[in-house]
Design a protein around this motif. Structure first.
Motif, PDB file in Angstrom:
ATOM      1  N   ILE A 114       0.828  -1.243  -0.030  1.00  0.00           N
ATOM      2  CA  ILE A 114      -0.152   0.058   0.004  1.00  0.00           C
ATOM      3  C   ILE A 114       0.845   1.076  -0.138  1.00  0.00           C
ATOM      4  N   GLU A 115       0.442   2.219  -0.845  1.00  0.00           N
ATOM      5  CA  GLU A 115       1.328   3.441  -0.974  1.00  0.00           C
ATOM      6  C   GLU A 115       0.254   4.547  -0.717  1.00  0.00           C
ATOM      7  N   VAL A 116       0.593   5.555   0.421  1.00  0.00           N
ATOM      8  CA  VAL A 116      -0.209   6.580   0.641  1.00  0.00           C
ATOM      9  C   VAL A 116       0.445   7.834   0.340  1.00  0.00           C
ATOM     10  N   VAL A 117      -0.171   8.471  -0.561  1.00  0.00           N
ATOM     11  CA  VAL A 117       0.709   9.762  -1.278  1.00  0.00           C
ATOM     12  C   VAL A 117      -0.212  11.095  -0.941  1.00  0.00           C
ATOM     13  N   GLY A 118       0.390  11.827  -0.353  1.00  0.00           N
ATOM     14  CA  GLY A 118      -0.141  13.198   0.017  1.00  0.00           C
ATOM     15  C   GLY A 118      -1.542  13.161   0.456  1.00  0.00           C
ATOM     16  N   LEU A 119      -1.703  12.401   1.353  1.00  0.00           N
ATOM     17  CA  LEU A 119      -3.190  12.058   2.007  1.00  0.00           C
ATOM     18  C   LEU A 119      -3.427  13.491   2.739  1.00  0.00           C
ATOM     19  N   THR A 120      -4.542  14.073   2.238  1.00  0.00           N
ATOM     20  CA  THR A 120      -5.147  15.354   3.008  1.00  0.00           C
ATOM     21  C   THR A 120      -6.358  15.130   3.354  1.00  0.00           C
ATOM     22  N   LYS A 121      -7.043  15.443   4.379  1.00  0.00           N
ATOM     23  CA  LYS A 121      -8.304  15.464   4.746  1.00  0.00           C
ATOM     24  C   LYS A 121      -8.783  16.817   5.503  1.00  0.00           C
ATOM     25  N   VAL A 122      -9.470  17.645   4.943  1.00  0.00           N
ATOM     26  CA  VAL A 122      -9.990  18.865   5.694  1.00  0.00           C
ATOM     27  C   VAL A 122     -11.478  18.821   5.880  1.00  0.00           C
ATOM     28  N   PHE A 123     -11.885  18.970   7.010  1.00  0.00           N
ATOM     29  CA  PHE A 123     -13.442  18.898   7.256  1.00  0.00           C
ATOM     30  C   PHE A 123     -13.858  20.251   7.141  1.00  0.00           C
ATOM     31  N   GLY A 124     -15.077  20.537   6.686  1.00  0.00           N
ATOM     32  CA  GLY A 124     -15.513  21.831   6.659  1.00  0.00           C
ATOM     33  C   GLY A 124     -14.987  22.746   5.586  1.00  0.00           C
ATOM     34  N   VAL A 125     -14.673  21.884   4.435  1.00  0.00           N
ATOM     35  CA  VAL A 125     -14.226  22.779   3.405  1.00  0.00           C
ATOM     36  C   VAL A 125     -15.278  23.754   2.761  1.00  0.00           C
ATOM     37  N   GLY A 126     -14.786  24.815   2.651  1.00  0.00           N
ATOM     38  CA  GLY A 126     -15.670  26.059   2.246  1.00  0.00           C
ATOM     39  C   GLY A 126     -16.488  26.834   3.362  1.00  0.00           C
ATOM     40  N   SER A 127     -16.315  26.001   4.544  1.00  0.00           N
ATOM     41  CA  SER A 127     -16.811  26.758   5.944  1.00  0.00           C
ATOM     42  C   SER A 127     -15.975  27.922   6.402  1.00  0.00           C
ATOM     43  N   PRO A 128     -16.249  28.870   7.320  1.00  0.00           N
ATOM     44  CA  PRO A 128     -15.482  29.833   7.550  1.00  0.00           C
ATOM     45  C   PRO A 128     -14.177  29.189   8.360  1.00  0.00           C
ATOM     46  N   SER A 129     -14.395  28.065   9.145  1.00  0.00           N
ATOM     47  CA  SER A 129     -13.354  27.563   9.600  1.00  0.00           C
ATOM     48  C   SER A 129     -12.924  25.993   9.452  1.00  0.00           C
ATOM     49  N   PRO A 130     -12.499  25.730   8.141  1.00  0.00           N
ATOM     50  CA  PRO A 130     -12.204  24.447   7.955  1.00  0.00           C
ATOM     51  C   PRO A 130     -10.993  23.947   8.842  1.00  0.00           C
ATOM     52  N   THR A 131     -11.019  22.599   8.915  1.00  0.00           N
ATOM     53  CA  THR A 131     -10.207  22.014   9.947  1.00  0.00           C
ATOM     54  C   THR A 131      -9.392  21.063   9.145  1.00  0.00           C
ATOM     55  N   THR A 132      -8.076  21.173   9.034  1.00  0.00           N
ATOM     56  CA  THR A 132      -7.240  20.117   8.394  1.00  0.00           C
ATOM     57  C   THR A 132      -6.568  19.024   9.315  1.00  0.00           C
ATOM     58  N   VAL A 133      -7.216  17.804   9.177  1.00  0.00           N
ATOM     59  CA  VAL A 133      -6.932  16.645  10.157  1.00  0.00           C
ATOM     60  C   VAL A 133      -5.993  15.942   9.670  1.00  0.00           C
ATOM     61  N   LEU A 134      -5.800  15.799   8.335  1.00  0.00           N
ATOM     62  CA  LEU A 134      -4.776  15.033   7.834  1.00  0.00           C
ATOM     63  C   LEU A 134      -3.826  16.108   6.774  1.00  0.00           C
ATOM     64  N   ASP A 135      -2.721  16.136   6.902  1.00  0.00           N
ATOM     65  CA  ASP A 135      -1.857  17.247   5.983  1.00  0.00           C
ATOM     66  C   ASP A 135      -0.661  16.578   5.342  1.00  0.00           C
ATOM     67  N   ASP A 136      -0.848  16.099   4.086  1.00  0.00           N
ATOM     68  CA  ASP A 136       0.030  15.555   3.295  1.00  0.00           C
ATOM     69  C   ASP A 136       0.865  14.337   3.919  1.00  0.00           C
ATOM     70  N   VAL A 137      -0.037  13.337   4.241  1.00  0.00           N
ATOM     71  CA  VAL A 137       0.675  12.049   4.816  1.00  0.00           C
ATOM     72  C   VAL A 137       1.030  11.189   3.579  1.00  0.00           C
ATOM     73  N   ASP A 138       2.500  10.930   3.764  1.00  0.00           N
ATOM     74  CA  ASP A 138       3.009   9.944   2.663  1.00  0.00           C
ATOM     75  C   ASP A 138       3.514   8.594   3.579  1.00  0.00           C
ATOM     76  N   PHE A 139       3.217   7.546   3.157  1.00  0.00           N
ATOM     77  CA  PHE A 139       3.945   6.430   3.414  1.00  0.00           C
ATOM     78  C   PHE A 139       3.750   5.378   2.476  1.00  0.00           C
ATOM     79  N   THR A 140       4.629   4.143   2.696  1.00  0.00           N
ATOM     80  CA  THR A 140       4.473   2.827   1.904  1.00  0.00           C
ATOM     81  C   THR A 140       4.720   1.848   2.732  1.00  0.00           C
ATOM     82  N   VAL A 141       3.917   0.715   2.710  1.00  0.00           N
ATOM     83  CA  VAL A 141       4.121  -0.615   3.329  1.00  0.00           C
ATOM     84  C   VAL A 141       3.910  -1.580   2.387  1.00  0.00           C
ATOM     85  N   ASP A 142       5.422  -2.472   2.464  1.00  0.00           N
ATOM     86  CA  ASP A 142       5.515  -3.366   1.442  1.00  0.00           C
ATOM     87  C   ASP A 142       4.837  -4.609   2.175  1.00  0.00           C
TER      88      ASP A 142
END
Ligand code: ADP
Ligand code: ADP
Length: 233
Positions: free
Chosen positions: A2-30
């Motif tokens: 599994i390869e995780v590349v630039g994984l980002t999760k923002v809750f409340g996109v477009g709301s006055p106060s979006p929350t970035t909960v995952l910020d550009d997460v990268d890892f690889t597991v063989d």
């Protein structure tokens, strides 16, 4: 793998106060590797787990399993994609009105497997986790550790190539935790799985992890082989 590349999760996109909960997460597991994600409460571990098993759509980034980007799939592809990643949840989350065997059979039933092939596969899986003699017991008749082993069997039912363990040892006593961790390394070896082991428990990761990522405020702030990291509690 599994390869995780630039994984980002923002809750409340477009709301006055979006929350970035995952910020550009990268890892690889063989295949054959256990990667532990460790971090304090609020670090983003559950959100990561939900993005990996496709219960949540990431805002951006990719989850690639054996070369296929699962995040690019439409709704119809998702069902197939979910088969590639088996999840063991905190406190197993078994159905209480179903026996151990019937719980393990669930994913196979959803898939429309025949009764005969389901029964033989369930038998194999319960053997694998050492619970062949508990097949007909209900969750409340099993110990916490046994329930988690049923959870592993269910997660493996569809022969995934990735096993995701989401706080699966939280709430287990030390002996049951030992058994769980040993089983995890056994199935990793036997089935050549890529394992993502998410936990807030530092002491468990030193016993199973090959590589470790420390998650803090949604970012992997430290990443490397277990022996290279200085982990502070
Ligand atoms: P952990 O599992 O490491 O404790 P979580 O992934 O549960 O972390 O949460 C990380 C952060 O994301 C927390 O600050 C939490 O409040 C926030 N969060 C989680 N889910 C949502 C949501 N649906 N909407 C807004 N914020 C969320
Ligand atoms: P088959 O597809 O014919 O079962 P495999 O080579 O895939 O053969 O598997 C060999 C053995 O390992 C079988 O008993 C199979 O059920 C089991 N097995 C293979 N992959 C997995 C998996 N991901 N989870 C659980 N058991 C598996």
């Amino acid at each position: 793998m599994i390869e995780v590349v630039g994984l980002t999760k923002v809750f409340g996109v477009g709301s006055p106060s979006p929350t970035t909960v995952l910020d550009d997460v990268d890892f690889t597991v063989d295949a054959g590797e256990i990667f532990a994600v460790v971090g304090p409460s609020g670090a983003g571990k559950s959100t990561l787990a939900r993005c990996l098993n496709l219960l949540e759509r990431p805002t951006s980034g990719k989850v690639v399993v054996n070369g296929e980007d699962l995040t690019a799939l439409g709704t119809s592809g998702l069902r197939d994609a979910r088969r590639r990643i088996g999840t063991v949840f905190q406190s197993a989350s078994l159905l209480s009105r179903r026996t151990a065997a019937q719980n393990v059979a669930l994913p196979l039933e959803y898939l429309g497997a025949t009764q005969r092939s389901t029964a033989s596969r369930v038998g194999e899986l319960l053997d694998l986790v050492g619970l062949a003699d508990k097949a007909d017991l209900y969750p409340h008749q099993l110990s916490g550790g046994q329930r988690q082993r049923v959870g592993i069997a269910r997660a493996l039912a569809l022969k995934p190539s990735v096993l995701l363990s989401d706080e699966a040892t939280s709430g287990l006593d030390p002996a049951a935790t030992d058994t769980f961790l040993r089983l995890l390394t056994d199935v990793r070896d036997e089935l050549d799985l890529a394992v993502v082991f998410i936990t807030h428990e530092m002491d468990t990761i030193v016993r199973v992890a090959d590589t470790v990522g420390r998650l803090d405020h949604g970012r992997i702030v430290e990443h490397g082989r277990l022996e290279q990291l200085v982990l502070e509690p």
